[in-house]
Design a protein around this motif. Structure first.
Motif, PDB file in Angstrom:
ATOM      1  N   ALA A  86       1.264  -0.989   0.300  1.00 17.41           N
ATOM      2  CA  ALA A  86       0.227  -0.071   0.241  1.00 17.41           C
ATOM      3  C   ALA A  86       0.989   1.329  -0.104  1.00 17.41           C
ATOM      4  CB  ALA A  86      -0.757  -0.054   1.378  1.00 17.41           C
ATOM      5  N   LYS A  87       1.650   1.728   0.510  1.00 17.33           N
ATOM      6  CA  LYS A  87       3.118   2.314   0.699  1.00 17.33           C
ATOM      7  C   LYS A  87       3.690   2.579  -0.583  1.00 17.33           C
ATOM      8  CE  LYS A  87       5.199   2.778   4.474  1.00 17.33           C
ATOM      9  NZ  LYS A  87       5.341   4.663   4.641  1.00 17.33           N
ATOM     10  N   GLN A  88       3.940   1.465  -1.581  1.00 17.37           N
ATOM     11  CA  GLN A  88       4.629   1.572  -2.538  1.00 17.37           C
ATOM     12  C   GLN A  88       3.533   2.336  -4.049  1.00 17.37           C
ATOM     13  OE1 GLN A  88       7.250   1.808  -3.919  1.00 17.37           O
ATOM     14  NE2 GLN A  88       6.789   1.620  -6.360  1.00 17.37           N
ATOM     15  N   LEU A  89       2.084   1.741  -3.075  1.00 17.90           N
ATOM     16  CA  LEU A  89       1.009   2.830  -3.987  1.00 17.90           C
ATOM     17  C   LEU A  89       1.245   3.740  -3.839  1.00 17.90           C
ATOM     18  CD1 LEU A  89      -1.815   0.222  -4.259  1.00 17.90           C
ATOM     19  CD2 LEU A  89       0.101   0.338  -6.315  1.00 17.90           C
ATOM     20  N   CYS A  90       1.248   4.483  -2.471  1.00 15.13           N
ATOM     21  CA  CYS A  90       1.341   5.486  -2.428  1.00 15.13           C
ATOM     22  C   CYS A  90       1.872   6.773  -3.270  1.00 15.13           C
ATOM     23  CB  CYS A  90       1.451   5.939  -1.013  1.00 15.13           C
ATOM     24  SG  CYS A  90       0.131   5.226   0.271  1.00 15.13           S
ATOM     25  N   ASN A  91       3.321   5.953  -2.843  1.00 20.59           N
ATOM     26  CA  ASN A  91       4.672   6.482  -3.359  1.00 20.59           C
ATOM     27  C   ASN A  91       4.335   6.527  -5.567  1.00 20.59           C
ATOM     28  OD1 ASN A  91       6.976   6.141  -5.072  1.00 20.59           O
ATOM     29  ND2 ASN A  91       8.054   7.436  -3.138  1.00 20.59           N
ATOM     30  N   LEU A  92       3.979   5.791  -6.047  1.00 26.32           N
ATOM     31  CA  LEU A  92       3.104   5.786  -7.180  1.00 26.32           C
ATOM     32  C   LEU A  92       2.506   6.832  -7.649  1.00 26.32           C
ATOM     33  CD1 LEU A  92       3.105   1.760  -8.285  1.00 26.32           C
ATOM     34  CD2 LEU A  92       4.544   3.591  -9.277  1.00 26.32           C
ATOM     35  N   PHE A  93       1.191   6.935  -6.658  1.00 28.94           N
ATOM     36  CA  PHE A  93       0.110   7.622  -6.991  1.00 28.94           C
ATOM     37  C   PHE A  93       0.519   9.089  -6.414  1.00 28.94           C
ATOM     38  CE2 PHE A  93      -3.233  10.760  -5.797  1.00 28.94           C
ATOM     39  CZ  PHE A  93      -4.234  10.407  -6.807  1.00 28.94           C
ATOM     40  N   GLY A  94       2.176   9.474  -5.605  1.00 27.61           N
ATOM     41  CA  GLY A  94       2.257  10.700  -5.368  1.00 27.61           C
ATOM     42  C   GLY A  94       3.354  11.063  -6.979  1.00 27.61           C
ATOM     43  N   ARG A  95       3.870  10.217  -6.890  1.00 28.38           N
ATOM     44  CA  ARG A  95       4.702  10.283  -8.389  1.00 28.38           C
ATOM     45  C   ARG A  95       4.282  10.594  -9.932  1.00 28.38           C
ATOM     46  NH1 ARG A  95       7.805   5.794  -9.167  1.00 28.38           N
ATOM     47  NH2 ARG A  95       8.495   6.596 -10.953  1.00 28.38           N
ATOM     48  N   MET A  96       2.910  10.230  -9.917  1.00 28.05           N
ATOM     49  CA  MET A  96       2.311  10.743 -11.279  1.00 28.05           C
ATOM     50  C   MET A  96       1.730  11.739 -10.983  1.00 28.05           C
ATOM     51  SD  MET A  96      -0.891   8.683 -11.858  1.00 28.05           S
ATOM     52  CE  MET A  96      -2.661   9.364 -10.985  1.00 28.05           C
ATOM     53  N   VAL A  97       0.700  12.163 -10.219  1.00 27.76           N
ATOM     54  CA  VAL A  97       0.270  13.096  -9.588  1.00 27.76           C
ATOM     55  C   VAL A  97       0.846  15.106  -9.433  1.00 27.76           C
ATOM     56  CG1 VAL A  97      -1.949  12.728  -8.374  1.00 27.76           C
ATOM     57  CG2 VAL A  97      -0.066  13.801  -6.781  1.00 27.76           C
ATOM     58  N   GLU A 106       3.765   0.113 -13.530  1.00 28.41           N
ATOM     59  CA  GLU A 106       3.430   1.347 -12.443  1.00 28.41           C
ATOM     60  C   GLU A 106       1.686   2.068 -12.897  1.00 28.41           C
ATOM     61  OE1 GLU A 106       7.757   2.623 -11.301  1.00 28.41           O
ATOM     62  OE2 GLU A 106       6.955   4.223 -12.686  1.00 28.41           O
ATOM     63  N   ARG A 107       1.407   2.204 -13.572  1.00 30.60           N
ATOM     64  CA  ARG A 107       0.284   2.441 -14.776  1.00 30.60           C
ATOM     65  C   ARG A 107      -0.837   1.675 -14.168  1.00 30.60           C
ATOM     66  NH1 ARG A 107      -0.076   6.923 -17.317  1.00 30.60           N
ATOM     67  NH2 ARG A 107      -2.075   5.725 -18.660  1.00 30.60           N
ATOM     68  N   GLU A 108      -0.545   0.509 -14.357  1.00 28.08           N
ATOM     69  CA  GLU A 108      -1.320  -0.518 -13.996  1.00 28.08           C
ATOM     70  C   GLU A 108      -1.421  -0.976 -12.579  1.00 28.08           C
ATOM     71  OE1 GLU A 108      -0.968  -4.449 -16.552  1.00 28.08           O
ATOM     72  OE2 GLU A 108      -0.429  -2.861 -18.002  1.00 28.08           O
ATOM     73  N   GLU A 109      -0.666  -0.853 -11.455  1.00 27.87           N
ATOM     74  CA  GLU A 109      -0.716  -1.306 -10.621  1.00 27.87           C
ATOM     75  C   GLU A 109      -2.180   0.022  -9.853  1.00 27.87           C
ATOM     76  OE1 GLU A 109       3.093  -1.784  -7.952  1.00 27.87           O
ATOM     77  OE2 GLU A 109       3.597  -1.851  -9.857  1.00 27.87           O
ATOM     78  N   LEU A 110      -1.899   1.099 -10.192  1.00 21.73           N
ATOM     79  CA  LEU A 110      -2.700   2.300  -9.939  1.00 21.73           C
ATOM     80  C   LEU A 110      -4.325   2.161 -10.103  1.00 21.73           C
ATOM     81  CD1 LEU A 110      -0.360   5.058 -10.127  1.00 21.73           C
ATOM     82  CD2 LEU A 110      -1.505   4.130  -7.781  1.00 21.73           C
ATOM     83  N   ASP A 111      -4.088   1.220 -11.583  1.00 26.80           N
ATOM     84  CA  ASP A 111      -6.139   0.375 -11.764  1.00 26.80           C
ATOM     85  C   ASP A 111      -6.480   1.875 -12.157  1.00 26.80           C
ATOM     86  OD1 ASP A 111      -7.495  -1.539 -12.032  1.00 26.80           O
ATOM     87  OD2 ASP A 111      -8.599  -0.960 -10.610  1.00 26.80           O
ATOM     88  N   GLU A 112      -7.646   2.307 -11.411  1.00 29.75           N
ATOM     89  CA  GLU A 112      -8.103   3.224 -12.072  1.00 29.75           C
ATOM     90  C   GLU A 112      -7.926   4.521 -11.907  1.00 29.75           C
ATOM     91  OE1 GLU A 112     -12.550   2.666 -11.483  1.00 29.75           O
ATOM     92  OE2 GLU A 112     -12.071   2.579  -9.328  1.00 29.75           O
ATOM     93  N   ALA A 113      -7.012   4.557 -10.510  1.00 35.17           N
ATOM     94  CA  ALA A 113      -6.979   5.447  -9.947  1.00 35.17           C
ATOM     95  C   ALA A 113      -5.901   6.809 -11.392  1.00 35.17           C
ATOM     96  CB  ALA A 113      -5.891   5.921  -8.083  1.00 35.17           C
ATOM     97  N   ILE A 114      -5.563   5.531 -12.085  1.00 35.02           N
ATOM     98  CA  ILE A 114      -4.424   6.542 -13.409  1.00 35.02           C
ATOM     99  C   ILE A 114      -5.839   7.180 -13.520  1.00 35.02           C
ATOM    100  CG2 ILE A 114      -5.186   5.112 -14.611  1.00 35.02           C
ATOM    101  CD1 ILE A 114      -1.990   5.869 -13.910  1.00 35.02           C
TER     102      ILE A 114
END
Length: 171
Positions: A86-97, A106-114
Protein backbone atom coordinates in the motif's frame (compact mmCIF):
# COMPACT_ATOMS: atom_id res chain seq x y z
CA UNK A 1 -6.61 21.31 -19.72
CA UNK A 2 -10.26 21.57 -18.79
CA UNK A 3 -12.53 20.22 -16.12
CA UNK A 4 -13.65 17.45 -18.49
CA UNK A 5 -10.11 16.03 -18.34
CA UNK A 6 -10.25 15.93 -14.56
CA UNK A 7 -13.85 14.92 -13.87
CA UNK A 8 -13.70 11.54 -15.58
CA UNK A 9 -16.55 9.03 -15.37
CA UNK A 10 -14.49 6.94 -12.91
CA UNK A 11 -13.93 9.89 -10.57
CA UNK A 12 -17.55 10.99 -10.76
CA UNK A 13 -18.76 7.46 -10.01
CA UNK A 14 -16.66 7.33 -6.84
CA UNK A 15 -17.95 10.76 -5.79
CA UNK A 16 -21.61 10.02 -6.55
CA UNK A 17 -21.63 6.47 -5.19
CA UNK A 18 -18.68 5.99 -2.83
CA UNK A 19 -18.20 2.43 -1.66
CA UNK A 20 -15.89 3.24 1.24
CA UNK A 21 -17.34 6.41 2.83
CA UNK A 22 -18.22 5.11 6.30
CA UNK A 23 -16.61 4.67 9.69
CA UNK A 24 -15.05 1.22 9.79
CA UNK A 25 -15.93 -0.66 12.98
CA UNK A 26 -13.01 -2.50 14.53
CA UNK A 27 -10.41 -0.46 12.66
CA UNK A 28 -6.85 -1.26 13.62
CA UNK A 29 -5.70 2.27 12.74
CA UNK A 30 -7.39 5.57 12.00
CA UNK A 31 -5.66 8.76 10.91
CA UNK A 32 -6.88 12.24 10.05
CA UNK A 33 -5.65 14.16 7.04
CA UNK A 34 -6.25 17.85 6.45
CA UNK A 35 -5.74 20.06 3.41
CA UNK A 36 -5.96 23.54 4.95
CA UNK A 37 -5.73 25.34 1.61
CA UNK A 38 -8.90 23.69 0.30
CA UNK A 39 -10.72 22.67 3.47
CA UNK A 40 -10.58 18.93 2.77
CA UNK A 41 -10.68 16.99 6.04
CA UNK A 42 -10.85 13.21 6.09
CA UNK A 43 -10.14 10.35 8.40
CA UNK A 44 -8.94 7.04 7.04
CA UNK A 45 -9.74 3.80 8.79
CA UNK A 46 -7.84 0.55 8.14
CA UNK A 47 -8.35 -2.91 9.55
CA UNK A 48 -5.37 -5.24 9.35
CA UNK A 49 -6.02 -8.96 9.16
CA UNK A 50 -4.26 -11.68 11.11
CA UNK A 51 -1.83 -12.05 8.21
CA UNK A 52 -0.92 -8.33 8.42
CA UNK A 53 -2.60 -7.43 5.13
CA UNK A 54 -5.19 -4.69 4.84
CA UNK A 55 -8.47 -6.51 5.37
CA UNK A 56 -10.71 -3.45 5.01
CA UNK A 57 -10.42 0.31 4.55
CA UNK A 58 -12.78 3.26 4.65
CA UNK A 59 -12.84 7.01 5.01
CA UNK A 60 -15.07 9.69 6.49
CA UNK A 61 -14.97 13.43 6.13
CA UNK A 62 -15.68 16.39 3.92
CA UNK A 63 -13.96 17.80 0.91
CA UNK A 64 -14.03 18.49 -2.78
CA UNK A 65 -14.90 15.89 -5.40
CA UNK A 66 -11.24 15.26 -6.18
CA UNK A 67 -10.27 14.48 -2.58
CA UNK A 68 -13.32 12.31 -1.95
CA UNK A 69 -13.11 10.41 -5.23
CA UNK A 70 -9.41 9.84 -4.74
CA UNK A 71 -9.98 8.56 -1.17
CA UNK A 72 -12.60 6.11 -2.40
CA UNK A 73 -10.41 4.80 -5.23
CA UNK A 74 -7.47 4.43 -2.86
CA UNK A 75 -9.55 2.52 -0.31
CA UNK A 76 -10.64 0.07 -2.96
CA UNK A 77 -7.13 -0.38 -4.29
CA UNK A 78 -5.38 -1.13 -0.99
CA UNK A 79 -7.71 -3.83 0.35
CA UNK A 80 -5.89 -7.16 0.28
CA UNK A 81 -2.46 -5.52 0.10
CA UNK A 82 0.26 -5.56 2.70
CA UNK A 83 1.13 -2.22 4.31
CA UNK A 84 4.38 -2.20 2.31
CA UNK A 85 2.47 -2.73 -0.94
CA UNK A 86 0.00 0.00 0.00
CA UNK A 87 2.86 2.39 0.78
CA UNK A 88 4.36 1.62 -2.63
CA UNK A 89 1.03 2.50 -4.25
CA UNK A 90 1.02 5.78 -2.29
CA UNK A 91 4.48 6.50 -3.65
CA UNK A 92 3.42 5.73 -7.23
CA UNK A 93 0.33 7.90 -6.93
CA UNK A 94 2.37 10.80 -5.53
CA UNK A 95 4.87 10.55 -8.35
CA UNK A 96 2.05 10.45 -10.90
CA UNK A 97 0.20 13.53 -9.62
CA UNK A 98 3.46 15.46 -9.54
CA UNK A 99 3.93 14.78 -13.24
CA UNK A 100 6.54 12.01 -13.19
CA UNK A 101 6.32 9.50 -16.01
CA UNK A 102 5.34 6.04 -14.83
CA UNK A 103 6.05 2.79 -16.63
CA UNK A 104 3.15 0.84 -18.09
CA UNK A 105 3.44 -1.65 -15.23
CA UNK A 106 3.32 1.14 -12.62
CA UNK A 107 0.31 2.69 -14.36
CA UNK A 108 -1.49 -0.67 -14.25
CA UNK A 109 -0.78 -0.96 -10.52
CA UNK A 110 -2.75 2.24 -9.91
CA UNK A 111 -5.78 0.75 -11.65
CA UNK A 112 -8.56 3.34 -12.05
CA UNK A 113 -6.71 5.90 -9.90
CA UNK A 114 -4.71 6.54 -13.07
CA UNK A 115 -7.69 8.68 -14.14
CA UNK A 116 -6.27 11.39 -11.85
CA UNK A 117 -3.05 11.60 -13.84
CA UNK A 118 -4.10 14.87 -15.49
CA UNK A 119 -4.21 16.54 -12.06
CA UNK A 120 -0.46 17.11 -12.44
CA UNK A 121 -1.35 20.00 -14.77
CA UNK A 122 -3.40 21.66 -12.02
CA UNK A 123 -0.97 22.29 -9.13
CA UNK A 124 -3.66 23.69 -6.83
CA UNK A 125 -5.58 20.40 -7.07
CA UNK A 126 -2.61 18.07 -6.47
CA UNK A 127 -3.03 18.48 -2.70
CA UNK A 128 -6.69 17.48 -3.00
CA UNK A 129 -5.89 14.33 -4.98
CA UNK A 130 -3.04 13.18 -2.77
CA UNK A 131 -4.55 13.90 0.66
CA UNK A 132 -5.92 10.38 1.25
CA UNK A 133 -2.78 8.75 -0.13
CA UNK A 134 -0.47 10.90 2.00
CA UNK A 135 -2.63 10.20 5.04
CA UNK A 136 -2.53 6.45 4.42
CA UNK A 137 1.23 6.51 3.94
CA UNK A 138 1.72 8.36 7.24
CA UNK A 139 -0.72 6.07 9.05
CA UNK A 140 0.99 2.93 7.78
CA UNK A 141 4.39 4.31 8.71
CA UNK A 142 3.08 4.53 12.28
CA UNK A 143 1.45 1.09 11.99
CA UNK A 144 4.87 -0.52 11.79
CA UNK A 145 5.36 0.34 15.46
CA UNK A 146 3.81 -2.22 17.84
CA UNK A 147 1.93 0.39 19.86
CA UNK A 148 0.05 1.59 16.78
CA UNK A 149 -1.52 -1.74 15.91
CA UNK A 150 -2.43 -3.01 19.34
CA UNK A 151 -5.23 -1.99 21.66
CA UNK A 152 -8.79 -0.86 21.20
CA UNK A 153 -8.42 2.91 21.35
CA UNK A 154 -8.18 4.17 17.77
CA UNK A 155 -7.15 7.63 18.95
CA UNK A 156 -4.15 6.15 20.72
CA UNK A 157 -3.25 4.38 17.48
CA UNK A 158 -3.25 7.48 15.33
CA UNK A 159 -0.23 9.65 14.57
CA UNK A 160 -0.72 13.42 14.30
CA UNK A 161 -2.98 14.49 11.41
CA UNK A 162 -1.45 14.47 7.95
CA UNK A 163 -1.43 17.82 6.23
CA UNK A 164 -1.27 18.06 2.49
CA UNK A 165 2.00 19.61 1.41
CA UNK A 166 2.57 21.73 -1.60
CA UNK A 167 4.16 19.93 -4.55
CA UNK A 168 7.23 22.17 -4.26
CA UNK A 169 8.09 21.40 -0.65
CA UNK A 170 9.58 17.97 -1.36
CA UNK A 171 7.30 15.97 0.92
Amino acid sequence: MGAADLYTPALLEHVSHPDYNYELEGATCSHEGINPSCGDDLTLHVKLGDDGAIEDASWTGVGCAVSQGSADMMSDLVIGRTPAEAKQLCNLFGRMVRGETLSDTEREELDEAICLESISHMPARVKCAELAWRTLDEMLSGATEPSSTEGDDAAANSPAPATAASPQDGR
